[in-house]
Design a protein around this motif. Structure first.
Motif, short mmCIF file in Angstrom:
data_model
loop_
_atom_site.label_atom_id
_atom_site.label_comp_id
_atom_site.label_asym_id
_atom_site.label_seq_id
_atom_site.Cartn_x
_atom_site.Cartn_y
_atom_site.Cartn_z
N PRO A 55 20.99 114.43 54.76
CA PRO A 55 19.47 114.77 54.41
C PRO A 55 19.09 115.93 55.45
O PRO A 55 18.16 116.70 55.13
N ALA A 56 19.82 116.33 56.38
CA ALA A 56 19.35 117.12 57.41
C ALA A 56 20.02 118.63 57.15
O ALA A 56 20.63 118.75 56.58
N GLU A 57 19.05 119.46 57.44
CA GLU A 57 18.90 121.08 56.92
C GLU A 57 20.00 121.66 58.08
O GLU A 57 20.59 122.61 57.64
N ALA A 58 20.09 121.20 59.18
CA ALA A 58 21.15 121.63 60.27
C ALA A 58 21.28 120.65 61.20
O ALA A 58 20.53 119.60 61.53
N MET A 59 22.28 120.92 61.99
CA MET A 59 22.84 120.22 63.00
C MET A 59 22.43 120.57 64.53
O MET A 59 22.69 121.82 64.34
N HIS A 60 21.89 119.95 65.03
CA HIS A 60 21.45 120.60 66.86
C HIS A 60 22.31 119.64 67.80
O HIS A 60 22.52 118.70 67.71
N PHE A 62 24.73 120.76 69.76
CA PHE A 62 26.14 120.81 70.20
C PHE A 62 26.31 122.39 70.19
O PHE A 62 26.21 123.12 69.12
N ILE A 63 26.70 122.86 71.31
CA ILE A 63 27.03 124.37 71.51
C ILE A 63 28.04 124.76 70.51
O ILE A 63 28.82 124.21 70.23
N VAL A 64 27.72 126.12 70.37
CA VAL A 64 28.57 127.00 69.40
C VAL A 64 28.08 126.94 67.87
O VAL A 64 27.90 127.71 67.25
N VAL A 65 28.03 125.55 67.53
CA VAL A 65 27.78 125.40 66.00
C VAL A 65 26.16 124.86 65.95
O VAL A 65 25.75 124.08 65.16
N ASP A 66 25.42 124.87 66.92
CA ASP A 66 23.86 124.63 66.99
C ASP A 66 23.20 125.31 65.91
O ASP A 66 23.44 126.58 65.66
N GLY A 67 22.58 124.54 65.07
CA GLY A 67 21.89 125.09 63.82
C GLY A 67 22.34 125.27 62.77
O GLY A 67 22.12 125.54 61.52
N VAL A 300 26.87 114.46 67.37
CA VAL A 300 28.11 114.90 66.77
C VAL A 300 29.08 115.38 67.86
O VAL A 300 30.08 114.94 67.67
N GLY A 301 28.57 115.95 68.85
CA GLY A 301 29.81 116.33 70.11
C GLY A 301 30.12 115.06 70.50
O GLY A 301 31.48 115.13 70.63
#
Length: 337
Positions: A55-60, A62-67, A300-301
């Protein structure tokens, strides 16, 4: 060294025995599969296609792939696993059972998918993740992942300075409230029948957290489709734009009962997980577990890292098993690879 695109089909051939099956196509599972595939292990990921963060619009966090949208992260992860010869099979596990060992005593496990396909593997990585159990409050589930959030580190920046309400679910909600207070000056704590001692009430008062002891009736939807507030059973509506809930986290175990993996409940009814030791080892020889299935609070990380560590451990023990088999074959005058 250049990466060669795999010519493997996505499915498993009848009668084929793979080195490892990874159950779950999230961060832990895909990173584990990546490590195994890069070690030239035949690996199959069984992906139900229902990640926790869908359901989330973005993942936050975790460096590099944040957003980045979770769907994009998983898409890239699958592509990278396939680059190294790993395979991703979409489906749900209906049953999982230890099978008869090989002639040299090596372990075997058989998995049957809901559509009848079967897969046999030497080792198993369980990375099924978890499901969040929400309190039974009318209107709450409809806003899950948007106006209703659970993790201040995953969603906190995005809801900063909003009027936030914390719906208590147990003792863990007290700390939950303190974390969200860091993000907004306008915080209301709905006790929902849970107990708050005087010390906690004093601490909340010192931080400007309003306490509402009146029972919650339902979540009120705004005209824009978001949350307008919380309706109490005395008729009052407390305006809120965001609700934070400490869910009960339940490791996904459906279809895996035949593996007889031990599970354990965490204190204060926080949740239930697969028990594991170093590198995701379990009491069941040949089976490892990683990610939210065993670490309920891992982001996630951390889940990806746990998958990689478990995979490295799996590969190491497979290398020993391969050497044992080669030695036995050599002593018996037969060939093995």
């Amino acid at each position: 060294m250049s990466v060669q695109t795999s010519t493997y089909a996505s499915d498993v051939l009848p009668g084929e025995i793979v080195d490892a099956v990874v159950i779950g196509g999230g961060a832990a599972g895909l990173n584990g599969a990546l490590m195994l595939a890069r070690s030239r292990r035949s690996v199959v990921v069984i992906d139900s296609g229902t990640p926790r963060n869908a359901p989330a619009e973005a993942m936050h966090g975790f460096i590099v792939v944040d957003g980045m949208p979770p769907t994009e992260i998983l898409k890239r992860g699958r592509e990278q696993v396939r680059q190294y010869g790993g395979r991703v099979v979409f489906g749900e596990v209906a049953s999982a059972e230890p099978a008869a060992p090989s002639s040299d005593g090596d372990l075997r496990f058989t998995f049957t998918l809901a559509d009848g396909r079967t897969i046999t593997a030497r080792r198993v990585l369980v990375a099924t993740g978890l499901r969040d159990v929400l309190p039974d409050v009318p209107g709450l589930a409809e806003h899950w992942g948007h106006g209703v959030v659970h993790c201040p580190y995953c969603h906190g920046w995005e809801v900063r300075d909003e009027p936030i309400g914390v719906l208590a679910t147990g003792p863990a909600s007290v700390h939950h409230a303190l974390l969200f207070r860091q993000l907004t000056d306008d915080l209301v704590y709905f006790t929902r029948g849970t107990e708050l001692d005087e010390d906690t009430r004093a601490r909340f008062a010192a931080r400007g957290i309003r306490i509402v002891d009146t029972l919650v009736e339902e979540v009120v939807q705004a005209d824009d489709g978001g949350i307008a507030g919380v309706s109490l059973d005395d008729g009052e509506v407390v305006a809120r734009r965001v609700l934070a809930v400490a869910t009960r986290m339940q490791a996904r175990a459906k279809g895996l009962e035949g593996l007889k993996l031990p599970m354990e409940d965490l204190p204060d009814d926080v949740g239930r997980r697969f028990a594991s030791g170093m590198a995701g080892t379990t009491e069941v020889p040949g089976v490892w577990v990683a990610g939210n299935a065993t670490d309920l609070t891992a982001q996630v990380g951390a889940s990806a890292a746990a998958g990689a560590l478990a995979a490295a451990h799996i590969n190491a023990l497979l290398a020993i098993a391969d050497t044992d088999a080669a030695l036995a074959a050599a002593q018996n005058g037969t060939a093995t690879t």
